[in-house]
Design a protein around this motif. Sequence first.
Motif, PDB file in Angstrom:
ATOM      1  N   ALA A  88       0.838  -1.195   0.000  1.00  0.00           N
ATOM      2  CA  ALA A  88       0.000   0.000   0.000  1.00  0.00           C
ATOM      3  C   ALA A  88       0.875   1.249   0.000  1.00  0.00           C
ATOM      4  O   ALA A  88       2.070   1.192   0.307  1.00  0.00           O
ATOM      5  N   ASP A  89       0.272   2.369  -0.331  1.00  0.00           N
ATOM      6  CA  ASP A  89       1.040   3.604  -0.456  1.00  0.00           C
ATOM      7  C   ASP A  89       1.679   4.050   0.860  1.00  0.00           C
ATOM      8  O   ASP A  89       2.679   4.775   0.853  1.00  0.00           O
ATOM      9  N   ASP A  90       1.124   3.636   1.991  1.00  0.00           N
ATOM     10  CA  ASP A  90       1.714   4.037   3.278  1.00  0.00           C
ATOM     11  C   ASP A  90       2.855   3.116   3.714  1.00  0.00           C
ATOM     12  O   ASP A  90       3.454   3.310   4.768  1.00  0.00           O
ATOM     13  N   GLY A  91       3.179   2.099   2.896  1.00  0.00           N
ATOM     14  CA  GLY A  91       4.258   1.175   3.213  1.00  0.00           C
ATOM     15  C   GLY A  91       3.816  -0.117   3.860  1.00  0.00           C
ATOM     16  O   GLY A  91       4.631  -1.029   4.039  1.00  0.00           O
ATOM     17  N   SER A  92       2.542  -0.221   4.232  1.00  0.00           N
ATOM     18  CA  SER A  92       2.047  -1.483   4.784  1.00  0.00           C
ATOM     19  C   SER A  92       1.954  -2.526   3.666  1.00  0.00           C
ATOM     20  O   SER A  92       1.885  -2.195   2.487  1.00  0.00           O
ATOM     21  N   VAL A  93       1.983  -3.791   4.054  1.00  0.00           N
ATOM     22  CA  VAL A  93       1.909  -4.887   3.084  1.00  0.00           C
ATOM     23  C   VAL A  93       0.595  -5.626   3.294  1.00  0.00           C
ATOM     24  O   VAL A  93       0.194  -5.909   4.430  1.00  0.00           O
ATOM     25  N   TRP A  94      -0.055  -5.948   2.175  1.00  0.00           N
ATOM     26  CA  TRP A  94      -1.374  -6.568   2.212  1.00  0.00           C
ATOM     27  C   TRP A  94      -1.352  -7.907   1.496  1.00  0.00           C
ATOM     28  O   TRP A  94      -0.641  -8.105   0.514  1.00  0.00           O
ATOM     29  N   TYR A  95      -2.184  -8.785   2.021  1.00  0.00           N
ATOM     30  CA  TYR A  95      -2.338 -10.152   1.534  1.00  0.00           C
ATOM     31  C   TYR A  95      -3.639 -10.191   0.740  1.00  0.00           C
ATOM     32  O   TYR A  95      -4.708  -9.902   1.281  1.00  0.00           O
ATOM     33  N   LEU A  96      -3.545 -10.548  -0.548  1.00  0.00           N
ATOM     34  CA  LEU A  96      -4.728 -10.506  -1.400  1.00  0.00           C
ATOM     35  C   LEU A  96      -5.199 -11.888  -1.826  1.00  0.00           C
ATOM     36  O   LEU A  96      -6.023 -12.000  -2.730  1.00  0.00           O
ATOM     37  N   GLY A  97      -4.707 -12.910  -1.162  1.00  0.00           N
ATOM     38  CA  GLY A  97      -5.243 -14.239  -1.437  1.00  0.00           C
ATOM     39  C   GLY A  97      -4.166 -15.298  -1.531  1.00  0.00           C
ATOM     40  O   GLY A  97      -2.972 -15.010  -1.648  1.00  0.00           O
ATOM     41  N   GLU A  98      -4.617 -16.533  -1.465  1.00  0.00           N
ATOM     42  CA  GLU A  98      -3.714 -17.673  -1.605  1.00  0.00           C
ATOM     43  C   GLU A  98      -4.474 -18.874  -2.146  1.00  0.00           C
ATOM     44  O   GLU A  98      -5.671 -19.050  -1.889  1.00  0.00           O
ATOM     45  N   ASP A  99      -3.755 -19.675  -2.918  1.00  0.00           N
ATOM     46  CA  ASP A  99      -4.245 -20.990  -3.333  1.00  0.00           C
ATOM     47  C   ASP A  99      -3.513 -22.009  -2.476  1.00  0.00           C
ATOM     48  O   ASP A  99      -2.278 -22.037  -2.457  1.00  0.00           O
ATOM     49  N   VAL A 100      -4.240 -22.823  -1.760  1.00  0.00           N
ATOM     50  CA  VAL A 100      -3.651 -23.749  -0.796  1.00  0.00           C
ATOM     51  C   VAL A 100      -3.931 -25.189  -1.221  1.00  0.00           C
ATOM     52  O   VAL A 100      -5.057 -25.533  -1.595  1.00  0.00           O
ATOM     53  N   PHE A 101      -2.884 -26.023  -1.133  1.00  0.00           N
ATOM     54  CA  PHE A 101      -3.028 -27.448  -1.437  1.00  0.00           C
ATOM     55  C   PHE A 101      -2.312 -28.233  -0.347  1.00  0.00           C
ATOM     56  O   PHE A 101      -1.090 -28.117  -0.194  1.00  0.00           O
ATOM     57  N   ASP A 102      -3.069 -29.004   0.428  1.00  0.00           N
ATOM     58  CA  ASP A 102      -2.496 -29.838   1.480  1.00  0.00           C
ATOM     59  C   ASP A 102      -2.381 -31.269   0.981  1.00  0.00           C
ATOM     60  O   ASP A 102      -3.343 -31.822   0.404  1.00  0.00           O
ATOM     61  N   TYR A 103      -1.216 -31.870   1.227  1.00  0.00           N
ATOM     62  CA  TYR A 103      -0.925 -33.207   0.712  1.00  0.00           C
ATOM     63  C   TYR A 103      -0.984 -34.252   1.815  1.00  0.00           C
ATOM     64  O   TYR A 103      -0.548 -34.013   2.950  1.00  0.00           O
ATOM     65  N   VAL A 104      -1.497 -35.412   1.469  1.00  0.00           N
ATOM     66  CA  VAL A 104      -1.464 -36.595   2.324  1.00  0.00           C
ATOM     67  C   VAL A 104      -0.967 -37.749   1.460  1.00  0.00           C
ATOM     68  O   VAL A 104      -1.535 -38.018   0.393  1.00  0.00           O
ATOM     69  N   ASP A 105       0.109 -38.389   1.894  1.00  0.00           N
ATOM     70  CA  ASP A 105       0.715 -39.498   1.138  1.00  0.00           C
ATOM     71  C   ASP A 105       1.021 -39.107  -0.307  1.00  0.00           C
ATOM     72  O   ASP A 105       0.836 -39.903  -1.244  1.00  0.00           O
ATOM     73  N   GLY A 106       1.457 -37.870  -0.493  1.00  0.00           N
ATOM     74  CA  GLY A 106       1.908 -37.448  -1.818  1.00  0.00           C
ATOM     75  C   GLY A 106       0.828 -36.978  -2.756  1.00  0.00           C
ATOM     76  O   GLY A 106       1.115 -36.631  -3.897  1.00  0.00           O
ATOM     77  N   SER A 107      -0.429 -36.949  -2.298  1.00  0.00           N
ATOM     78  CA  SER A 107      -1.521 -36.496  -3.154  1.00  0.00           C
ATOM     79  C   SER A 107      -2.287 -35.381  -2.461  1.00  0.00           C
ATOM     80  O   SER A 107      -2.378 -35.342  -1.226  1.00  0.00           O
ATOM     81  N   ILE A 108      -2.863 -34.473  -3.266  1.00  0.00           N
ATOM     82  CA  ILE A 108      -3.640 -33.379  -2.694  1.00  0.00           C
ATOM     83  C   ILE A 108      -4.876 -33.944  -2.019  1.00  0.00           C
ATOM     84  O   ILE A 108      -5.667 -34.656  -2.638  1.00  0.00           O
ATOM     85  N   ALA A 109      -5.032 -33.634  -0.734  1.00  0.00           N
ATOM     86  CA  ALA A 109      -6.176 -34.133   0.021  1.00  0.00           C
ATOM     87  C   ALA A 109      -7.242 -33.059   0.176  1.00  0.00           C
ATOM     88  O   ALA A 109      -8.433 -33.323   0.012  1.00  0.00           O
ATOM     89  N   VAL A 110      -6.823 -31.822   0.525  1.00  0.00           N
ATOM     90  CA  VAL A 110      -7.773 -30.726   0.723  1.00  0.00           C
ATOM     91  C   VAL A 110      -7.150 -29.439   0.200  1.00  0.00           C
ATOM     92  O   VAL A 110      -5.933 -29.317   0.069  1.00  0.00           O
ATOM     93  N   SER A 111      -8.028 -28.486  -0.106  1.00  0.00           N
ATOM     94  CA  SER A 111      -7.572 -27.145  -0.492  1.00  0.00           C
ATOM     95  C   SER A 111      -8.230 -26.102   0.415  1.00  0.00           C
ATOM     96  O   SER A 111      -8.448 -24.969   0.014  1.00  0.00           O
ATOM     97  N   GLU A 112      -8.528 -26.514   1.644  1.00  0.00           N
ATOM     98  CA  GLU A 112      -9.109 -25.610   2.622  1.00  0.00           C
ATOM     99  C   GLU A 112      -8.158 -24.451   2.889  1.00  0.00           C
ATOM    100  O   GLU A 112      -6.952 -24.630   3.024  1.00  0.00           O
ATOM    101  N   GLY A 113      -8.696 -23.262   2.973  1.00  0.00           N
ATOM    102  CA  GLY A 113      -7.872 -22.091   3.202  1.00  0.00           C
ATOM    103  C   GLY A 113      -7.616 -21.272   1.959  1.00  0.00           C
ATOM    104  O   GLY A 113      -7.017 -20.202   2.026  1.00  0.00           O
TER     105      GLY A 113
END
Length: 451
Positions: free
Chosen positions: A143-168
Amino acid sequence: MQLPSNKRTGFLVAVAVAVVAITAAAVVAATRADKPPVLLPPTPCGTSSGKGCAPDSDRVDLQRPRFTDPTDITNPLFPISSLRSVVLLGKVDGKPFRSETTLLPKTALVDWDGERIEVALSQYVAYLDGRIQEIALDRYAKADDGSVWYLGEDVFDYVDGSIAVSEGTWLAGRDGPPAMIMPAHPKPGQAFRAENITGVVFEELRVRDVDVTVDGPSGTVPGAVTMDELHVDGVTVSGKTFAPGYGEFLTLDKPDVEALAIAHGTDSRPGPTPAPITHLVTAAWGVLEQIRLQDWEAATRGAALVRADRNALPDATLPPLVLDQLDVAVHDLAHATTAKDPDAGAAAAIRAAQSALDLELLTRAPVTVDIERIHLHAQALRVAAAGDKPGVNAEIATLGWLADRVSEHLRPADQAELQDRLGELRLTPNPADTAARLAAWIRSTHPADAS
């Protein structure tokens, strides 16, 4: 002296214009001062109970941010634009933890509140006990005042080498507002929500102390900030430290710990890479081949070479957490080759090479190190192919994410070749053979941009 009539008239006109301009500026300034700031749409407390959040009077993330130059993220406590490769090490659930955060060589666009915002993209990969656990593709803007903002994420959680959930997974504009991840000038008592999508993700941080001195990979670091992070249950609080030049530096959630081990950029130093580091990588791969052949006499000699390279390193000038990991791997390698244990020996050789590659981040470009990491995970896949199907899946997944880091740095022909080889790896009934050929090929590529 009196001015001539025509000059006197011009002078008076100029004075009048200046007075009008000053008056108008004063009116605008007064109007702006009187005008209340534009606030973000209110969101409820995002804990599971709806309680425990900081009062609005403590929050510094309620004013709507303006994004004029969003990808030049230079906030010293979250300098993501200059941190092109960062490694954290620690313990989670009693198992070895490792994460790699990499600034990707491309940006993206996020549509929010009628504005199209260019964002920096950062790839986060977490490993637990040596196996891929989580991937996040994060979007950040300054942002213009120097703060940093988070605008999103793609999340992939793995179990035994495979994507199990994308919660978050969430995206500003689509799912809710952006979230402040670092104030411009943190002060004790300030609170802000680093994730703020009700029912999906929630994290609230409160600044505890500022101007703290911490021990970093290259010496003491003054000016760090400690914070308390409230989790979604509304009760659990973990400690976080952010340090200038590093960003997220330490997370303590007893007994779990995640600590910054090395950061390319902040810890970088002039080359060339010390010879014992580069030779250690080569020696580790030599031992791995000897273990595959079960030539234990040669493997024992190779393990001794790895130890000699380790002993030649100047401990006082190198990141201590990386050296700690390296020492464990070197010890385990010597023990495994003496005991003629192929599984333990192969794992130790790979971990020794991994730690040496981390040290190479001090003097080499991240893309060059990531190419070597592709070779490393191809070797790990060959080991897993002996009967560890989840391990094979995990290494194939890891190789795909590593390819995202390096692909845009490669020449077009090598980009296409890498994707073809990864595609073959996903389909082949003989992954060990395909991985061996990938490992040999990738080290012969040359990044078009290795800065």
